[in-house]
Motif scaffolding. Sequence first.
Motif, PDB file in Angstrom:
ATOM      1  N   ILE A 135       0.831  -1.168  -0.003  1.00 15.74           N
ATOM      2  CA  ILE A 135       0.054   0.022  -0.032  1.00 15.74           C
ATOM      3  C   ILE A 135       0.995   1.337  -0.096  1.00 15.74           C
ATOM      4  O   ILE A 135       0.721   2.155  -0.587  1.00 15.74           O
ATOM      5  N   ARG A 136       2.104   1.261   0.626  1.00 16.83           N
ATOM      6  CA  ARG A 136       2.654   2.410   0.691  1.00 16.83           C
ATOM      7  C   ARG A 136       3.339   2.579  -0.585  1.00 16.83           C
ATOM      8  O   ARG A 136       3.484   3.860  -1.038  1.00 16.83           O
ATOM      9  N   ASP A 137       3.792   1.410  -1.050  1.00 20.77           N
ATOM     10  CA  ASP A 137       4.481   1.907  -2.589  1.00 20.77           C
ATOM     11  C   ASP A 137       3.206   2.288  -3.698  1.00 20.77           C
ATOM     12  O   ASP A 137       3.575   3.237  -4.532  1.00 20.77           O
ATOM     13  N   TYR A 138       2.140   1.687  -3.422  1.00 23.54           N
ATOM     14  CA  TYR A 138       1.071   2.003  -4.468  1.00 23.54           C
ATOM     15  C   TYR A 138       0.731   3.585  -4.384  1.00 23.54           C
ATOM     16  O   TYR A 138       0.833   4.280  -5.238  1.00 23.54           O
ATOM     17  N   ILE A 139       0.618   4.128  -3.040  1.00 26.49           N
ATOM     18  CA  ILE A 139       0.317   5.284  -2.988  1.00 26.49           C
ATOM     19  C   ILE A 139       1.485   6.337  -3.107  1.00 26.49           C
ATOM     20  O   ILE A 139       1.289   7.433  -3.929  1.00 26.49           O
ATOM     21  N   LYS A 140       2.795   5.972  -3.067  1.00 22.14           N
ATOM     22  CA  LYS A 140       3.895   6.637  -3.535  1.00 22.14           C
ATOM     23  C   LYS A 140       3.916   7.017  -4.976  1.00 22.14           C
ATOM     24  O   LYS A 140       3.943   8.002  -5.595  1.00 22.14           O
ATOM     25  N   LYS A 152       1.275   6.395  -7.225  1.00 24.75           N
ATOM     26  CA  LYS A 152       0.095   7.079  -7.684  1.00 24.75           C
ATOM     27  C   LYS A 152       0.112   8.741  -7.128  1.00 24.75           C
ATOM     28  O   LYS A 152       0.041   9.379  -8.191  1.00 24.75           O
ATOM     29  N   ASN A 153       0.891   9.072  -6.365  1.00 23.20           N
ATOM     30  CA  ASN A 153       1.205  10.506  -5.921  1.00 23.20           C
ATOM     31  C   ASN A 153       2.123  11.026  -6.959  1.00 23.20           C
ATOM     32  O   ASN A 153       2.121  12.310  -7.294  1.00 23.20           O
ATOM     33  N   ALA A 154       3.035  10.303  -7.437  1.00 20.34           N
ATOM     34  CA  ALA A 154       3.996  10.803  -8.401  1.00 20.34           C
ATOM     35  C   ALA A 154       3.496  10.572  -9.777  1.00 20.34           C
ATOM     36  O   ALA A 154       4.239  11.109 -10.720  1.00 20.34           O
ATOM     37  N   GLY A 155       2.084  10.231  -9.929  1.00 14.97           N
ATOM     38  CA  GLY A 155       1.416  10.208 -11.237  1.00 14.97           C
ATOM     39  C   GLY A 155       2.147   9.209 -12.126  1.00 14.97           C
ATOM     40  O   GLY A 155       2.183   9.577 -13.471  1.00 14.97           O
ATOM     41  N   GLU A 156       2.656   8.270 -11.834  1.00 12.41           N
ATOM     42  CA  GLU A 156       3.402   7.274 -12.387  1.00 12.41           C
ATOM     43  C   GLU A 156       2.703   5.920 -12.433  1.00 12.41           C
ATOM     44  O   GLU A 156       3.143   4.755 -12.941  1.00 12.41           O
TER      45      GLU A 156
END
Length: 299
Positions: free
Chosen positions: A21-26, A28-32
């Motif tokens: 989840i932490r990796d997914y949010i990171k 997603k927030n980076a728009g990647e």
Amino acid sequence: MLQIVLGLLFIITLYFLVMFIRDYIKVKNAGELEKTNFFALGGVGFVTNFFDTLGIGSFAPTTALFKFFNLSKDKTLPGTLNVSMTIPVVLEAFVFLTVIKVEAVTLFSMLGAAAVGAVLGAGVVSKLDEKKVQMGMGIALLVVAVIMLFSQAGIFPVGGEAIGLTGIKLIIGIVANFILGALMTLGIGLYAPCMALVYALGLSPKVAFPIMMGSCAFLMPAAGVKFVKEGAYDKKASLAITLFGAVGVLVAAYIVKSMPLNTLKWLVIVVILYTSLTMFKSAVKKTEVAETITSNEEI
């Protein structure tokens, strides 16, 4: 003892889930995030995990659907399969470990062996280039298709009545499950070969379910964390399959429970063979492109 094992499984899975989840949010927030359709990916996850719970296996059918509809990159397929299927498979393990009796030493030693094999295998697979992944998965899918074909044709033993192993059979089971755990990180599903192993060692066919699902449940969070740390997986596909796949497991386990699967297994064999060939074709094409580029640079 079973409660200790389930508690340990819960802790390992929780750790994996936090990392994922932490990796997914990171990302997603980076728009990647990947641009694929979330609900199409979820549909694949629901269907393949539904039939996975009934004993078909999910890795090979998911690979086939991903390849046919071009839903994810080949290079990240092994990581995507291991990360996305972790939660659904853990749910399956909790269902089958609590309802089917298996001798403790046999169960725990084979589960542990698969997990260790997966940790070692994931570290290698996450660093492979796309061509090697395509060739490896092509071979792996071919092996699964052959095992399923032999099983359907009645060539493999049908199992016995034992619920545990001792002596040389136990050693064979541990070593073989270690190898299967390592191979699973390459994208070869553990269900078909593990079921064949269980039958060959004279265990009851019912015992195959807690052993193969428990093995996957312990090895996949461990392997999944490795793939997450390396970033070698499709984030959007993994989340979609996790969510919809979990629903598929619960529907199969508590609503459908069982259904005639013989015709479907033959269809799955055909699909797996087709996907294996497309993987080989993609790898060969990539080799030809690389050779052409090299030739042009020399000129």
